[in-house]
Design an enzyme around this catalytic site. Structure first.
Site, PDB file in Angstrom:
ATOM      1  N   THR A 145      19.708  11.720  43.858  1.00 29.39           N
ATOM      2  CA  THR A 145      18.431  11.878  43.353  1.00 29.39           C
ATOM      3  C   THR A 145      18.138  13.287  43.505  1.00 29.39           C
ATOM      4  O   THR A 145      18.314  14.159  44.459  1.00 29.39           O
ATOM      5  CB  THR A 145      17.253  11.270  44.364  1.00 29.39           C
ATOM      6  OG1 THR A 145      17.478   9.738  44.439  1.00 29.39           O
ATOM      7  CG2 THR A 145      15.860  11.405  43.775  1.00 29.39           C
ATOM      8  N   GLU A 146      17.748  14.056  42.210  1.00 27.48           N
ATOM      9  CA  GLU A 146      17.489  15.277  41.868  1.00 27.48           C
ATOM     10  C   GLU A 146      18.678  16.113  42.315  1.00 27.48           C
ATOM     11  O   GLU A 146      18.372  17.315  42.622  1.00 27.48           O
ATOM     12  CB  GLU A 146      16.329  15.665  42.682  1.00 27.48           C
ATOM     13  CG  GLU A 146      15.026  15.115  42.481  1.00 27.48           C
ATOM     14  CD  GLU A 146      14.620  14.981  40.825  1.00 27.48           C
ATOM     15  OE1 GLU A 146      14.633  16.222  40.448  1.00 27.48           O
ATOM     16  OE2 GLU A 146      14.359  14.086  40.284  1.00 27.48           O
ATOM     17  N   SER A 147      19.809  15.791  42.464  1.00 32.29           N
ATOM     18  CA  SER A 147      21.222  16.302  42.698  1.00 32.29           C
ATOM     19  C   SER A 147      21.034  16.754  44.199  1.00 32.29           C
ATOM     20  O   SER A 147      21.706  17.757  44.292  1.00 32.29           O
ATOM     21  CB  SER A 147      21.225  17.532  41.887  1.00 32.29           C
ATOM     22  OG  SER A 147      21.627  16.983  40.415  1.00 32.29           O
TER      23      SER A 147
END
Length: 320
Positions: A145-147
């Site tokens: 998630t979101e890197s």
């Protein structure tokens, strides 16, 4: 010749209904599915479906030379299956070409990796099952998630069988190394890391419609010259899929730009396109990427401050 890895994140949350104290103990729905359906149809019709049609056309036109990767959260898959099956089919048709890699991620696009490893592993396993169900693939590359990433994340990924992870190319962690290469993790040389080129990614995702930007309007040759001038062999361009059609409408020229740039690269043999799994197969590991602190692709800070930037958030998650 540069090898370009083009990746798109696809996610839609299930938005909560407005819930007041007087609703406690009632059968009022928790989710605002009316709003969720409206948003889903708008994003699918403006963005996902026409963008998928464009990529499918490019794959067919260039006989499989164009390739890309997607991660689709479990919640967006659920909603498309229930409320917009034609959108889900358009993704399945795209994946059916054999030119698209589906990445693993958390099922709910959640922050579970930060707070609870057991829940994180269950979410990722559930997402893997959803990808297998809808697309017939077992993800080998992971994108959190979101890197969100740190070295210790691999301890939770090891049991899940992932070979690679993609995250943000944070300048302060590179110590002069080029982001345009394949890295290994600090924990194991068997696990590869691909880092986002945020400059080139943000040229398309954010600056493309900025009329005050000195390079507006962005030309395909200029963009490709920047890519070719970069040090290294691999250029990872990662962005939200909502960039196409939602954040930047068709009237901005974003669809035409993408089609013309990809066609220019392939016709003129200026670049090749690979999926993350193929990048790892074609390129040896050059360096080690390591961070003991959490990083992400969110905001200019590229850390977790977007989710614990105030006292209430810190108290809720016990982050200090």
């Amino acid at each position: 010749m540069k090898h370009i890895c083009l990746y798109f994140q696809v996610h839609q949350p299930r938005r909560l209904a407005r819930f007041e104290v007087f609703d406690i103990g009632t059968d009022r729905p928790v989710f605002d599915d009316s709003l969720n359906i409206d948003v889903l149809h708008r994003v699918c019709d403006r963005g996902y479906i026409p963008a998928n049609a464009l990529l499918l056309k490019l794959i067919r036109r260039f006989r499989g030379q164009f390739k890309a990767a997607f991660s689709l959260s479990g919640t967006v898959l659920e909603q498309m299956e229930a409320f917009h099956p034609s959108a889900l089919y358009s993704f399945q048709e795209l994946v059916g070409t054999g030119c698209i890699e589906i990445l693993g991620e958390t099922y709910y696009h959640s922050l579970s990796s930060v707070f609870d490893p057991a829940i994180f592993q269950k979410e990722v396993a559930r997402h893997r099952a959803a990808v297998l169900k809808h697309f017939g693939q077992i993800p080998q590359t992971f994108r959190n998630t979101e890197s969100i990433y740190r070295d210790a994340l691999w301890e939770d990924l090891f049991p899940l069988g992932f070979q690679a992870c993609i995250t943000e190319g944070v300048d302060g962690l590179l110590e002069g190394m080029s982001v345009h290469q394949v890295f290994e993790s600090q924990h194991s040389s068997r696990n590869s890391i691909l880092l986002r080129d945020y400059a080139r990614s943000d040229d398309v995702a954010f600056r493309f419609t900025d009329e005050e930007w000195e390079h507006f309007p962005l030309g395909i040759q200029t963009f490709q010259e920047w890519i070719e001038a970069s040090e290294g062999e691999v250029v990872n361009i990662f962005m939200d899929y909502e960039t196409l059609g939602e954040h930047q409408g068709i009237q901005t020229g974003i669809f035409a730009f993408l089609e013309e740039w990809i066609s220019y690269c392939l016709k003129e043999k200026r670049a090749t396109f690979f999926t993350p799994a193929e990048i790892i197969q074609h390129h040896p590991i050059r360096s080690t990427f390591s961070t003991t602190d959490w990083i992400s692709w969110a905001d200019t800070e590229r850390d977790l401050s977007a989710w614990y930037g105030n006292e209430m958030q810190r108290e809720r998650w016990k982050i200090y």
